[in-house]
Design a protein around this motif. Structure first.
Motif, short mmCIF file in Angstrom:
data_model
loop_
_atom_site.label_atom_id
_atom_site.label_comp_id
_atom_site.label_asym_id
_atom_site.label_seq_id
_atom_site.Cartn_x
_atom_site.Cartn_y
_atom_site.Cartn_z
N PRO A 61 -5.69 5.11 -29.59
CA PRO A 61 -4.32 4.67 -29.30
C PRO A 61 -4.23 3.15 -29.24
CG PRO A 61 -5.41 5.41 -27.29
CD PRO A 61 -6.35 5.73 -28.43
N GLU A 62 -3.03 2.65 -29.31
CA GLU A 62 -2.79 1.22 -29.20
C GLU A 62 -3.22 0.73 -27.81
OE1 GLU A 62 1.04 -1.87 -29.11
OE2 GLU A 62 1.30 0.26 -29.54
N ILE A 63 -3.83 -0.44 -27.77
CA ILE A 63 -4.25 -1.00 -26.48
C ILE A 63 -3.02 -1.48 -25.74
CG2 ILE A 63 -5.60 -2.80 -25.34
CD1 ILE A 63 -7.52 -2.72 -27.71
N LYS A 64 -2.77 -0.92 -24.58
CA LYS A 64 -1.57 -1.25 -23.81
C LYS A 64 -1.93 -2.25 -22.72
CE LYS A 64 0.77 3.20 -24.52
NZ LYS A 64 -0.23 3.79 -25.44
N SER A 65 -1.63 -3.52 -22.97
CA SER A 65 -1.90 -4.57 -21.98
C SER A 65 -0.69 -4.84 -21.10
CB SER A 65 -2.32 -5.86 -22.69
OG SER A 65 -3.48 -5.65 -23.47
N ASP A 66 0.50 -4.72 -21.67
CA ASP A 66 1.74 -4.91 -20.91
C ASP A 66 2.22 -3.53 -20.45
OD1 ASP A 66 4.08 -5.91 -19.82
OD2 ASP A 66 5.13 -6.02 -21.74
N PHE A 67 1.49 -2.94 -19.51
CA PHE A 67 1.68 -1.54 -19.16
C PHE A 67 3.04 -1.28 -18.51
CE2 PHE A 67 0.21 2.57 -17.33
CZ PHE A 67 -0.40 3.07 -18.47
N TYR A 68 3.56 -2.28 -17.81
CA TYR A 68 4.86 -2.12 -17.16
C TYR A 68 5.99 -2.78 -17.95
CZ TYR A 68 3.20 0.04 -12.82
OH TYR A 68 2.69 0.90 -11.89
N GLN A 69 5.71 -3.12 -19.20
CA GLN A 69 6.72 -3.60 -20.15
C GLN A 69 7.51 -4.80 -19.62
OE1 GLN A 69 8.90 0.04 -20.79
NE2 GLN A 69 7.40 0.85 -22.21
N LEU A 70 6.80 -5.76 -19.07
CA LEU A 70 7.44 -6.96 -18.56
C LEU A 70 8.09 -7.78 -19.66
CD1 LEU A 70 4.72 -8.13 -16.00
CD2 LEU A 70 6.96 -7.19 -15.45
N TYR A 71 7.48 -7.76 -20.85
CA TYR A 71 8.01 -8.57 -21.94
C TYR A 71 9.38 -8.08 -22.41
CZ TYR A 71 3.26 -10.45 -22.27
OH TYR A 71 2.06 -11.04 -21.99
N ASP A 72 9.75 -6.88 -22.03
CA ASP A 72 11.07 -6.37 -22.40
C ASP A 72 12.19 -7.19 -21.76
OD1 ASP A 72 9.79 -4.46 -23.84
OD2 ASP A 72 10.31 -2.77 -22.53
N GLN A 73 11.86 -7.94 -20.72
CA GLN A 73 12.86 -8.75 -20.04
C GLN A 73 13.12 -10.08 -20.75
OE1 GLN A 73 12.50 -8.87 -15.66
NE2 GLN A 73 10.76 -7.50 -15.85
N LEU A 74 12.29 -10.40 -21.75
CA LEU A 74 12.46 -11.65 -22.48
C LEU A 74 13.55 -11.50 -23.53
CD1 LEU A 74 8.71 -12.62 -23.08
CD2 LEU A 74 10.20 -13.29 -21.17
N SER A 75 14.17 -12.62 -23.86
CA SER A 75 15.17 -12.62 -24.93
C SER A 75 14.47 -12.56 -26.28
CB SER A 75 16.02 -13.88 -24.85
OG SER A 75 15.22 -15.03 -25.16
N GLU A 76 15.25 -12.31 -27.33
CA GLU A 76 14.68 -12.27 -28.68
C GLU A 76 14.05 -13.61 -29.05
OE1 GLU A 76 17.30 -10.91 -31.69
OE2 GLU A 76 17.79 -9.01 -30.68
#
Length: 449
Positions: A61-76
Motif C-alpha cells: 500500500p501507499e506509505i501514509k505519512s500524513d495519517f490525519y490528512q493535515l495537508y487537506d487544510q492547505l489551499s491549492e
C-alpha cells in the motif's frame, strides 16, 4: 478422514503446474500425496486458495505519512508550493544526500536552484517576499528535512535566523538593503550567537564584546557552531556592549579585516552543514551596520522564538523521512520466507512510530497556526521543540531497529537520520533549557541558575 482419488487428482490438475514443480523441488511428492489423501474436499479447496494467494505478487500500500490528512487544510496554492519543494528535494537532493553527508561538504551548486523556488523569508511581509505564512515555512522545513536535515538547516539559518534578525531588529533602511538579496540568495548569511564557552547561558552574558568608537564598533571574541559560517557573505554577530552590558546585534561582512572562519571538523551529525568557529579580532563594523533595534537579549529572543517553531518542523521532517524509509524497507526485506512487514512485532513498531509522528505533526501544525495569528508564546514554542525533538529520537531509533544491521549502513539512509536527529535535539536551545522555559510558565518560578 480419507478422500477418494478423484478429489486429489482434481486438486493437482487445477493447481498451476509451474508452481507445483517449484514446490516439489523442496519437498517429497509422495509425502504430499499422503497428506492430501487425508483431506476432504473443503480442506483441499482451502489449501489451493491459500497457495494461490501466497503466490500472488505483493503490491504494498501507499506509505501514509500524513495519517490525519493535515495537508487537506492547505489551499491549492500552498499545496502546489509544498509539492514544488518536495520535487526539488526528490530530484536534486536525495540522489546526492549521502555522498555530501559522508564527505562533509556542501553542494553549493544547489543554491541557485533553491533560489529559483523563491521560498526564503516567506512570512516576512514585504521586501520581495511571497508573503506566505509561518505554517508554510514550517511545512517547507519538513519537506527538506524529510530528505536531508542538513539542507533544511542551511535554509533555516538563511531564511529564519539571518533574515529574521534583520526583519525583527533592523531599521527600515537595513531591511531594504539586505533582505531582498538574502531572499534571492544573492547573499548567503550566517548567525553568530553561540560561543565556545557560552551555549545555554547566552542570556547571562557573552564573551564576545563590542565597543563603540566614534562612527564604528570594534568587535572581539569567538563564536562556535555557526552554520553556513565558512562560506557566508554576512554574519549576524551578537556581542555584549562593554559600556552598558547589553547584548547587541551587528551585520558583519565576512571579508572585514580581523574576521576569520574556521571549519569545524569531525561532526557525527548534520555533516553537510558547514559549521564554523569564528574569530573576531578588532573587527571594525560601521555604526550603520549595528541592528538598530537589537539592543538586548530580549531582542535576540524575538528571533529565536520565531525560528524555534521551524526547528520543531525540522524534527517532524527528520522523523517522517526515517519512518518512510522504514515502512518501505518492511515491504521489501524478506526473512523466514516472507516480507518482514507481515510480522506482528514489526507492525507494532511501525504503529508506535506513526503515533509519535502524527502527534508531532499536529502539534507543529497548530503551533504555526498560533504563530500566524500572533498568539504563539515562548513556552508554546519551547514545548514543541522539546516534544518534537524527543519524539524524533524515538522514531529514528525504531527505524534503525527495523532495519537491523542494515540500519547502520549509510546506503539505507536511516543511519543519517539517526545521527542528524541528535543535532536537532540540541540546537536552538537544549531540551533542558526549553523545558525550564515551559516549567517557568507552569509554576511562575524560574529554575534557571
Amino acid at each position: 478422514m480419507a478422500n477418494n482419488e478423484s478429489d486429489i487428482l482434481e486438486f493437482i490438475k487445477n493447481f498451476d503446474s509451474e508452481k507445483l514443480k517449484s514446490i516439489t523441488k523442496h519437498i517429497d511428492l509422495g509425502d504430499v500425496l499422503k497428506s492430501l489423501s487425508n483431506m476432504n474436499k473443503a480442506q483441499l479447496l482451502n489449501l489451493k486458495r491459500a497457495l494461490e494467494a501466497g503466490s500472488e505478487e505483493y503490491d504494498p500500500p501507499e506509505i501514509k505519512s500524513d495519517f490525519y490528512q493535515l495537508y487537506d487544510q492547505l489551499s491549492e496554492e500552498e499545496r502546489a508550493l509544498q509539492q514544488r519543494v518536495r520535487q526539488f528535494m526528490e530530484d536534486e537532493v536525495r540522489p546526492i544526500a549521502n555522498e555530501y553527508w559522508l564527505k562533509g561538504e556542501f553542494p553549493h551548486h544547489l543554491i541557485p536552484k533553491m533560489a529559483e523556488l523563491d521560498i526564503c523569508g516567506l512570512p516576512l511581509k514585504g521586501y520581495g517576499s511571497m508573503d506566505h505564512s509561518y505554517l508554510m515555512e514550517g511545512i517547507i522545513s519538513l519537506e527538506m528535512s524529510r530528505v536531508d536535515a542538513s539542507i533544511s538547516t542551511f535554509f533555516g539559518v538563511q531564511s529564519g535566523l539571518v533574515m529574521g534578525s534583520i526583519y525583527f531588529c533592523g531599521s527600515e533602511e537595513q531591511k531594504q538593503k539586505w533582505l531582498p538579496k538574502l531572499r534571492t540568495m544573492e547573499l548567503i548569511g550566517a548567525f553568530g550567537l553561540t560561543e565556545p564557552k557560552v551555549g545555554s547561558s547566552v542570556a547571562g552574558g557573552l564573551t564576545t564584546k563590542a565597543k563603540k568608537e566614534d562612527d564604528h564598533w570594534i568587535l572581539n571574541g569567538q563564536k562556535k557552531w555557526i552554520g553556513n559560517g565558512t562560506f557566508s557573505d554576512i554574519t549576524i554577530i551578537w556581542a555584549q556592549d562593554v559600556d552598558d552590558g547589553q547584548v547587541k546585534g551587528f551585520i558583519v561582512e565576512n571579508d572585514t579585516p580581523g574576521f576569520r572562519a574556521e571549519k569545524q571538523k569531525d561532526k557525527m551529525a548534520l555533516r553537510t552543514v558547514q559549521n564554523a568557529r569564528l574569530y573576531l579580532e578588532d573587527v571594525k563594523v560601521p555604526a550603520e551596520y549595528k541592528l538598530e533595534n537589537g539592543n538586548s537579549f530580549k531582542d535576540t529572543a524575538k528571533v529565536l522564538k520565531a525560528t524555534r517553531a521551524g526547528v520543531a518542523w525540522q524534527a517532524v521532517g527528520c522523523a517522517q523521512g526515517a519512518y518512510e524509509y522504514a515502512v518501505d524497507y518492511t515491504h521489501k526485506r524478506e526473512q523466514f520466507g516472507k516480507t518482514i512487514g507481515s510480522f506482528q512485532l514489526i507492525q507494532d513498531l511501525l504503529v508506535e512510530m506513526l503515533s509519535d509522528l502524527t502527534a508531532m505533526q499536529t502539534m507543529a501544525f497548530r503551533l504555526s497556526q498560533l504563530q500566524d495569528e500572533g498568539k504563539m508564546t515562548d513556552e508554546q514554542a519551547s514545548l514543541a521543540k522539546v516534544s518534537c525533538t524527543t519524539h524524533t529520537r524515538s522514531v529514528v531509533e525504531k527505524a534503525r531497529e527495523i532495519l537491523g544491521g542494515n540500519g547502520i549502513l549509510l546506503k539505507y539512509n536511516v543511519a543519517r537520520f539517526v545521527a542528524d536527529a541528535e543535532a536537532i535535539y540540541t540546537y536552538e536551545g537544549t531540551k533542558q533549557v526549553n523545558s525550564l522555559i515551559v516549567g517557568r510558565a507552569l509554576t511562575g518560578k524560574s529554575a534557571f541558575v
